[in-house]
Design a protein around this motif. Structure first.
Motif: not given
Lengths: 173, 752
Positions: B362, B364, B557, B560, B564, B738, B740-741
């Motif tokens: 992932a 981020y 980060f 998260g 995940e 989801r 990621r930012s």
């Protein structure tokens, strides 16, 4: 004009009357006391209070009426002083945080603020308290929705949960 | 029982005296003697009375002035630090006056120096040297959530030592043994006869007493003050509008100044044209500075309006095409780069990844963030000849002093610095930009105090920002979905490198950078071998310490990512985390507590999700659960439950308040916070462009403090890192989406 000339002419520039720099002669009553200032009509009330009258309880946060740190009461109405011009304050009754209460005679809001230990840095709190006082005058027993709609002041320290509780406490007191 | 014999709690807090926290222990003569030798300090501003040491000054009427060198920015140090002294000195808080002393060795924050050197849990000559350097500078710093951690033991000693001297003075006056005397609420009592003498009358004689050869500190069971909620000493003034912030300083004959910085970051203002303001009332000087142009007037508003009316040319110094896009591309290149600085390498990560049953990857990212202190930057200064006097709310008084010396051209010893309340600090008020400016302007209007106030526009567009950052994870998982290899590379500017260039007397190097990967390089989870790398980014956007610093982005980060992984494994996010916390019982306990508080696992209606995050930073462990209500493109964080383990407590109400504060501060960042750059300029100008959580968006917050006898941890910052991941994880639980930012508004998701 040099710095020297400016200060030689200083007696003419006292804040109470006299002096040619201001443009408008404004009379206002603040916390029950009468003042007269000579200022530009467009000078916001915030700066009349803070710099001309030395009442620094009312705070500067943004200058664009967004944050509410400058909230005062003008003829009983909560007003953001940073955009309220001096000429509109002429003849008005103004209440600032200094006039709300004192350690010897705190307002109910102030008592609730202390009991709930609301302030952290404290910079936004004069404006918050002024907003809360105005709300409770209009709506003596506000709901959470009333509080949400009315108290839009910004607090960067995040004291909101305690503010809400303190307003409810003051309403019940 | 001596310090050497006692086996204290599992982690020994080895401080200057070699004491472990938590016992009724006696301190050897060495400690007191060392402290006394360090007692070079000024009595400037301390008011009436007799000082028994740098911290305790007894007034003739019996009130006690306690020195607090730490900046009061809402975190309650003006009460919690005095509580430490008052406890041992046997006075009540309502007998206390707070005084802010001039920078001097006794007030050094040694702990924050040790943290910078990664030595806070160490002993030995390196630690001794670091402490000595901290005292010599003196390193007066309020930051890193260190006030209690640094002063917990020393202030108790100072209170106990002063108490001993007062008792000795009374005993001598009565001609009785010291052992027959006790101190209570500001008086010394001779137990057998009931005679008493107040501290006020004893102070003079007490100051002549020899320092005690042994100091006995109270055992926690005997605490009257410490550990119990105390009404804050500064609250009443703040409620009555009497709190004096830097911007409230008023001096006879003072002037007011405003500043314009070059709107292009790193650019220069040239060809200033004053003609537009020449005939305005109350304006009399324009001062060009290395980093801007200032207007001096007789009123803040006049100065501000005049500064806005100034015309000037901009030399963009080549930064005119810097944008959020170019900066983001730079971060992406950093992530992809072959070379990076290794922050942690357990070895064998590549092999473990290659052999893993599965892999989860992932990326981020987060934007720059502004501090947005409620009180805009300001500083008041008076310069006359080779002397300077400055009034400012500052997180690093000694650093401010050096900046004034440099900018005004006066010796440090000729500078008096008056510390005021801070209308928010959050790391911003450790910078010296506005201090240098005020000193230079004061030199230009020599002999007149001048107060420089930044407009909110200057405050937002010339902040020092929390860096924008990108982070890439490659996690190897086993068949059950548990992590067995952890690789994380992050790209961002280095706060430490940049601040050392701006303000510190030493040049930092990358090896000293503990901030860029903090929160990423030391997780409590069993995750196999860990590799954490950092590529250094550069841009003209200035970066600085922002509440919780590296943890502010790295926790988003990592928590998260862990979430995940849990969902990838088909596991419950709390259970999954607990399964990886076998070696971390304190962390597990905090997580379980927050989950229990939130009723984790209860049935929730559609569109409502609970999200969790767990994080250790600044010596404390916090877990937060957020209840997130998502509907269409709106989100509402209804409630947040927070469990905090911060070791022994001083003022529990302040701990709760700081968690509330950290949560709301971090929530604004998660929901709204974004500073963007276009044409080399910060786009956001004022609060309407930088939306913040207000009362209507504020969640209900419930805080539980874990009971503990461990050494104290910090509380100013630990509330902030977990909230963004808790919200994003809750949003995922509510919607299956989801993120990621950040912020959420950048995804067109708006707080309801």
């Amino acid at each position: 004009m040099t710095l020297g000339q400016y200060f030689r002419d200083m007696p003419k520039r006292t804040r109470r009357g006299g002096g040619s720099r201001g443009g408008l002669h404004v009379k206002l009553t603040v916390n029950g006391k009468d003042y007269e200032v000579d200022v530009e009509g467009g000078m916001p009330l915030l700066w009349v209070l803070r710099d001309e009258l030395g009442l620094t309880g009312t705070k500067f946060g943004c200058g664009v009426a967004y944050c509410g740190a400058c909230t005062v009461h003008v003829d009983g109405v909560a007003t953001r002083a940073c955009v309220f011009p001096a000429e509109a304050a002429d003849g008005a009754q103004i209440t600032t945080i200094e006039g709300i209460g004192s350690p010897e005679a705190p307002s109910k809001v102030q008592e609730a603020w202390i009991a709930n230990q609301v302030p952290q840095c404290g910079y936004c709190q004069p404006g918050m308290i002024m907003a809360a006082e105005a709300l409770l005058k209009d709506v003596p027993d506000p709901t959470d929705a009333d509080i949400d709609a009315s108290i839009t002041n910004v607090c960067r320290c995040g004291t909101y949960t305690r503010i809400r509780k303190a307003i409810h406490d003051a309403a019940k007191a | 029982m001596t310090a050497k014999e006692k086996k204290g709690p599992s982690r020994r807090a080895v401080l200057l005296t070699g004491l472990a926290v938590g016992g009724g222990l006696a301190v050897g003569a060495g400690a007191w003697a060392v402290s006394s030798r360090l007692a070079g300090y000024s009595e400037e501003g301390l008011g009436d009375g007799v000082s028994l040491n740098a911290w305790v000054r007894i007034r003739p009427d019996g009130r006690v002035a306690l020195s607090v060198p730490q900046a009061e920015m809402g975190q309650g140090v003006y009460t919690s630090l005095p509580m430490l002294i008052a406890e041992e000195l046997e006075i009540d808080l309502d007998q206390v006056d707070i005084v802010t002393p001039q920078p001097a060795a006794p007030f050094a924050n040694e702990f924050v120096m040790l943290i910078s050197l990664k030595a806070e849990n160490s002993e030995g000559p390196g630690v001794w040297a670091a402490r000595k350097i901290a005292r010599l500078m003196p390193y007066i710093v309020t930051g890193g959530s260190t006030s209690i951690r640094n002063f917990y033991e020393p202030l108790r000693q100072m209170g106990a030592g002063a108490r001993a001297m007062l008792i000795a003075a009374a005993a001598r006056q009565w001609g009785v043994p010291v052992t027959q005397c006790v101190a209570e609420r500001g008086t010394v009592i001779h137990a057998p006869t009931g005679r008493s003498l107040g501290y006020g009358g004893l102070a003079q004689a007490a100051a002549t007493m020899d320092p005690p050869s042994r100091i006995r500190l109270k055992s926690p069971a005997a605490f009257r003050l410490i550990g119990k909620p105390a009404a804050r000493i500064d609250v009443p003034d703040k409620v009555f509008g009497r709190g004096r912030f830097g911007i409230d300083v008023r001096r006879p004959g003072m002037l007011f100044a405003a500043i314009r910085h070059c709107p292009v970051l790193g650019g220069k203002i040239t060809r200033v044209d004053k003609s537009a303001i020449e005939n305005r009332p109350g304006i009399y000087k324009v001062v060009e500075l290395p980093d801007g142009v200032a207007v001096v007037a007789d009123n803040t508003w006049r100065a501000k309006e005049a500064a806005l009316a100034l015309e000037f040319a901009v030399d963009d110094q080549g930064n005119g095409s810097v944008s959020s896009q170019t900066i983001g591309e730079g971060l992406t290149r950093g992530i992809a780069a072959g070379k990076a600085r290794t922050a942690r390498d357990d070895g064998g990560v590549a092999m473990a990844l290659a052999g893993a049953a599965g892999r989860v990857e992932a990326e981020y990212d987060v934007p720059f963030l502004s501090h947005a202190c409620m009180e805009p930057m300001n500083c008041t200064a008076l310069v006359e000849g080779d002397r300077a006097e400055v009034w400012v709310g500052h997180q690093a008084a000694a650093i401010a002093q050096w900046a004034i010396a440099d900018a005004a051209g006066v010796p440090t010893g000729n500078i008096v610095i008056h510390q005021t309340l801070l209308g928010g600090g959050f790391g911003r008020r450790g910078e010296v930009d506005n201090v240098r400016q005020a000193a230079r302007i004061a030199r230009a209007v020599e002999g007149h105090p001048v107060q420089l106030t930044w407009s909110r526009e200057e405050d937002i567009t010339h902040d020092v920002y929390r860096p924008a950052a990108k982070s890439r994870f490659e996690i190897g998982v086993d068949k059950a979905g548990k992590p067995i290899a952890w690789k994380n590379r992050t790209a961002l500017q280095s706060v430490l490198l940049e601040i050392s260039k701006r303000a510190l007397p030493f040049a930092a190097n990358q090896a000293m950078d503990i901030n860029s990967t903090e929160g990423a390089d030391h997780l409590p989870y069993s995750a196999g071998p860990v590799l954490v790398e950092h590529t250094l980014a550069e841009s003209p956007v200035p970066v600085g310490f922002w509440r919780s610093v590296g943890h502010s982005q790295n926790t988003f980060f990592t928590e998260g990512m862990i979430d995940e992984l849990a969902h990838h494994a088909g596991a419950d996010p709390v259970a999954y985390r607990l399964s990886l916390l076998d070696g971390a019982p304190r962390h597990a306990a905090v997580l379980k507590k927050a989950a229990a508080m939130a009723g984790w696992g209860r049935a929730l209606p559609a569109g409502v999700g609970l999200g969790v995050a767990l994080h250790e930073c600044f010596g404390s462990i916090a877990a937060e659960v957020a209840e997130v209500v998502a509907a269409d493109d709106t989100v509402r964080v209804k409630k947040v439950w927070c469990a905090i383990d911060c070791g022994v407590t001083v003022n529990p109400d302040t701990i709760v308040a700081q968690m509330e504060s950290g949560i709301v501060y971090g929530l604004t960042a998660a929901l709204y916070g974004e500073i963007t750059i276009e044409d080399g300029r910060v786009v956001q100008q004022n609060f309407p462009d930088y939306e913040m959580v207000r009362l209507a968006q504020a969640p209900e917050i419930e805080v539980a403090i874990m009971p503990s006898t461990e050494k104290p941890g910090g509380v100013g910052e630990p509330g902030t890192p977990p909230i963004a991941p808790a919200v994003v994880n809750g949003f995922f639980a509510a919607t299956g989406k989801r993120l990621r930012s950040l912020p959420l508004t950048a995804h067109d998701i708006y707080p309801a």
